[in-house]
Design an enzyme around this catalytic site. Sequence first.
Site, short mmCIF file in Angstrom:
data_model
loop_
_atom_site.label_atom_id
_atom_site.label_comp_id
_atom_site.label_asym_id
_atom_site.label_seq_id
_atom_site.Cartn_x
_atom_site.Cartn_y
_atom_site.Cartn_z
CB CYS A 2 -15.33 5.75 8.82
SG CYS A 2 -15.04 4.01 9.04
NE ARG A 27 -12.74 11.07 6.93
CZ ARG A 27 -11.90 11.94 7.47
NH1 ARG A 27 -11.57 13.01 6.82
NH2 ARG A 27 -11.40 11.73 8.66
CD1 TRP A 74 -10.40 1.60 4.53
CD2 TRP A 74 -10.02 1.21 6.70
NE1 TRP A 74 -9.20 0.92 4.64
CE2 TRP A 74 -8.95 0.67 5.95
CE3 TRP A 74 -9.99 1.08 8.09
CZ2 TRP A 74 -7.87 0.03 6.55
CZ3 TRP A 74 -8.93 0.43 8.69
CH2 TRP A 74 -7.87 -0.08 7.92
CG ASN A 100 -13.83 7.87 11.64
OD1 ASN A 100 -13.18 6.83 11.57
ND2 ASN A 100 -13.33 9.06 11.38
N GLY A 101 -13.89 5.34 14.02
CA GLY A 101 -12.95 5.12 15.12
C GLY A 101 -12.99 3.66 15.55
CD GLU A 479 5.97 8.61 -2.05
OE1 GLU A 479 6.00 8.01 -0.96
OE2 GLU A 479 4.92 9.01 -2.59
CE LYS A 483 2.36 7.30 -3.71
NZ LYS A 483 2.25 8.27 -2.68
CD GLU A 486 -0.62 4.52 -2.07
OE1 GLU A 486 0.12 5.48 -2.23
OE2 GLU A 486 -1.44 4.46 -1.15
CG HIS A 502 24.69 -6.90 0.98
ND1 HIS A 502 25.93 -7.45 1.22
CD2 HIS A 502 24.91 -5.63 0.56
CE1 HIS A 502 26.87 -6.55 0.97
NE2 HIS A 502 26.27 -5.43 0.56
CE LYS A 597 -5.14 12.06 0.30
NZ LYS A 597 -3.90 11.72 -0.43
#
Length: 602
Positions: A2, A27, A74, A100-101, A479, A483, A486, A502, A597
């Site tokens: 947010c 955000r 968000w 925000n929170g 990584e 990438k 997402e 395995h 982000k």
Amino acid sequence: MCGIVGYVGQDAVQEVLLQGLEKLEYRGYDSAGIFVLDQEKEGHLFKEKGRIAELRKIVDHSIPAHSGIGHTRWATHGVPSVVNAHPHQSADGRFTLVHNGVIENFQELKEMYVDEAALVGNTDTEIVVHLIGKFAKEQGLSGKEAFRAALGKVKGSYAFALMDSEEPDTLYAAKNKSPLLIGLGDDFNVVASDAMATVQITNEYVEIHDGEMVILTKDNVSIETIAGKTVERDSYQASVDASDLEKGTYPYYMLKEIDEQPAVVRNIIQQYQNEAGELVIPESLVESMLLADRIHIVACGTSYHAGWLGKHFLEHFAHIPTEVHVASEFSYHPPLLKGNPFFIFISQSGETADSRQVLVKVKEWGYPTLTLTNVAGSTLSREADATLLLHAGPEIAVASTKAYTAQIAVLAILSHVLGLKQEITSDLDLVHELGMVANAMESIIDEKQHIGELAKIYLRDTRNAFYIGRGLDYYVSMEAALKLKEISYIQTEGFAAGELKHGTIALIEEGTPVMAIITQAESASHTRGNIEEVRSRGANTCVFAMEGLERGSDEIILPAVHPSLAALLAVVPTQLFAYFATLHRGYDVDKPRNLAKSVTVE
Ligand code: M6R
């Protein structure tokens, strides 16, 4: 998560808020809203589902208003929708709030204080603004005192910006655990989640600390603790350059940020060199780290993946045993701590709540801490004993690219300096080797057309994919998989190549894309064996191999660099794979669904 922006001044506030929100959109971007108060004390609320561009279409720019608050969301509590979009208002419409929170005790507050019938949405934020309205009305409190009373009841993380319709020239703000800062201007003042929102209009900022509230008018800013004690704090100049926040001619920030990586590596070398050209780390930090008998790296997501390379460097260059921890799991099985542990927190944003809660705990335990971050003055930077900056420039795309390579480069420099002090790495010319990496990155980036074509062949129509590698190549595979998944939404796993047989090899079928990374001589032949195993079960394999270890049929050849630094290079084509796969599949590269982000909730 947010983004918040608030402004009180003389300009037309609508444009200031919208431009600020556009800068904060990374955000969170599932809905957005602004509230402006005109001089007749009449409030105007605009909210829309989706991006700021949608909000912009419905905002009335003709309203003469010079104060207001805005929010890009968000979702945590309540689905993304217009009713759940911020700002939220008290039952009588007097107070308007953005947040925000996460309010942890919102259910309890709701039951104790709020008339359920008055609620229009499902957010925790709405409970708080109702609480403020209730305290003002029933106890005859001023806006400021009602806000203070509500803050006294609220538990959890928050950055709030509040407007009281009875005071169009005043803005209130408060913070606990979520980021918020004050920007100072001539004839105006602002609050924002970060400096990027307002760097076009000011570069002078003042920090807000947890447990503080702020009262802003166009000419004045005063900070108080929630208990009412006045706080004096100096301002500082933000180092963000407004031009760094623009995409320029690039279609997406992610591509710009991938392309910037050679320059970032060169800049890091410069930033950590003294006049004699030697790599340097502040002496006090070196001394503190050399006392450590074990280092613990704590991070999330991409930064966690960089942490594994950090382990390699710290163990190989500096001979210090190192463990790597996912921050959100740390408290469930903390390491057995004895002797002299040292903690490194890695975070591009410096605001990640999962990492911060570990930092708070580690500080309570009294152990020394270091933060590696891209954002000077961020929470993790302020709260750790020491900070090493990544010097990567603002990273806007949700998918982290240049911050990852910057983290690896800084970890290599730090470990090398620790090694030099102990006369372990004296024969390594790291400045030269990193320079070679930067050059090699350039030649891979020059191949982007070819890499884009490969991404189309391998990934455009697949539902799942694998990256495999061994040792350092496994770290890169993790990584690379993050990438790809997402932003392209292809279900991708980064796997230790030897571990496939395995169990996971059961998922390989005709056409499954398997990308293999080969940069390490010691594991190359074993990985080749694993490639054959998946190929013979129908996999569509794509090999990224380093010069000297390549075979004629390999798809991408990486210029040879120092093996310990190979991850810095090998990750670049995987970033380009993710970028182009996403373009080919028709998704928004910079703003993938469900993500934000800066992850400021636990
Ligand atoms: O700001 P941080 O480095 O602490 O963020 C950690 C993760 O949220 C972040 O790396 C995330 O995994 C990225 N979106 C990955 O591209």
